[in-house]
Design an enzyme around this catalytic site. Structure first.
Site, PDB file in Angstrom:
ATOM      1  CG  HIS A   1      -5.614  -2.829  -0.203  1.00  0.00           C
ATOM      2  ND1 HIS A   1      -4.466  -2.335  -1.078  1.00  0.00           N
ATOM      3  CD2 HIS A   1      -5.329  -1.967   0.916  1.00  0.00           C
ATOM      4  CE1 HIS A   1      -3.733  -1.270  -0.554  1.00  0.00           C
ATOM      5  NE2 HIS A   1      -4.133  -1.019   0.528  1.00  0.00           N
TER       6      HIS A   1
ATOM      7  CB  SER B   1      -0.932   0.047   1.121  1.00  0.00           C
ATOM      8  OG  SER B   1      -1.814   0.869   1.051  1.00  0.00           O
TER       9      SER B   1
ATOM     10  CD  GLU C   1      -2.261  -3.066  -3.668  1.00  0.00           C
ATOM     11  OE1 GLU C   1      -3.686  -3.195  -3.534  1.00  0.00           O
ATOM     12  OE2 GLU C   1      -1.629  -2.244  -3.104  1.00  0.00           O
TER      13      GLU C   1
END
Length: 320
Positions: free
Chosen positions: A289, A129, A220
């Site tokens: 995630h 992230s 992602e």
């Protein structure tokens, strides 16, 4: 098949943790957003169940004063978060550093960090992230391999499969291929680079800008609508990043729909943008995630096979 050597020049791997059955100590750091006490406790419990000892600063989950940078939810001041990382790098009792969570804040502390300290310590750094900024910075500035892997973002902590693969990666064992589904034919081989699509795009124009020539670009995303994903694709294409990459692997796309414009999905946007380049493309890989969030080393050679829908890690991310 595409190959790249320039990205691997002068690259350094972190030291492996102990062999299977040997105790290893992971320092839990918070370089971005603060983490709540329940998720911290759950994550530490999961680490202990898999034979890891955890160290952290005592006030990691303490309530933050409502002033300055803490107003946006950061886990302390920029200086204190940078010092936390420096402390764990210098601590001989710590084998690896696991980021507690992402959110935001890693980019703020990069000017306060010293690449030579990361390179000298050679400790595995794990996260994803917002931690993508830290991993890209570490690889670009310190030439050190990092690990895109699970943190404590899930309420129950990382699951068994995620932690077992993480332990294997940190010990330098062979990792099983990750399986998705191919969307454009071909095979690509090159260094694995990427992370959060937002943070990849945000790296452009910085001293840790992603250099993807000959690389397999993995990414992602969470919470970005299809038009925002299209904008980032167009930005990366305008900068030449996508054209230079050898192939593309896409992980979880979580909450990336748009109820106001349901006719186009995030996956369809990616198929259009990346399919035009005529390079291997695999979608639905198990990282990001959502569980499972399977670790992969950032900066080592990998092989993407679109026909088989697989991503294979070809070398260990650590030095044994």
């Amino acid at each position: 098949m595409h190959r790249a050597r320039g990205l691997l020049r002068r690259r350094l791997k972190p030291r492996a943790i102990g062999a299977k059955g040997a105790a290893a100590t992971l320092a839990v750091a918070a370089p971005g957003f603060a983490i709540d006490a329940e998720r911290l406790a759950a994550g530490e419990s999961r680490l202990a169940a898999h034979g890891f000892a955890a160290q952290r600063r005592p006030d990691l989950a303490a309530p933050l004063p409502r002033s300055g940078a803490a107003d946006i939810g950061l886990a302390g001041s920029d200086a204190s978060r940078a010092a936390e990382l420096q402390r764990w790098l210098a601590d001989p009792g710590v084998d690896a550093i696991l980021c507690a969570r992402g959110g935001y804040g890693c980019q703020r502390i990069l000017p306060l960090l010293r690449p030579r300290d990361f390179r000298r310590a050679r400790k595995p750094l794990v996260g994803f992230s917002d931690v993508t900024a830290l991993l890209l910075w570490q690889f670009r500035r310190a030439k050190l391999v990092g690990f895109h892997g699970p943190m404590f973002d899930a309420a129950a902590g990382p699951d068994d499969a995620e932690l077992e693969r993480l332990a294997q990666a940190l010990r330098g064992e062979q990792l099983a291929p990750l399986a998705g589904h191919g969307a454009a034919a071909g095979v690509a081989e090159g260094p694995l680079l990427g992370g959060s699509l937002t943070m990849i795009a945000a790296s452009l124009g910085t001293d840790f800008e992603i250099r993807a020539r000959g690389a397999i670009l993995l990414f992602e995303e969470i919470g970005e609508r299809p038009y925002a994903i299209d904008r980032m694709m167009r930005q990366l294409r305008a900068a030449g990043v996508l054209q230079r990459a050898a192939g593309f692997g896409v992980g979880h796309l979580v909450g990336c729909g748009d109820v106001k414009r349901p006719h186009a999905s995030a996956e369809e946007v990616l198929r259009e943008n990346l399919g035009e380049l005529g390079k291997p493309l695999v979608l639905g890989l198990p990282f990001g995630h959502r569980s499972p969030n399977m670790v992969w080393p950032l900066g080592v050679r990998g092989r993407l096979d679109a026909a088989a829908g697989t991503l294979e890690v070809l070398e260990a991310g650590v030095q044994r």
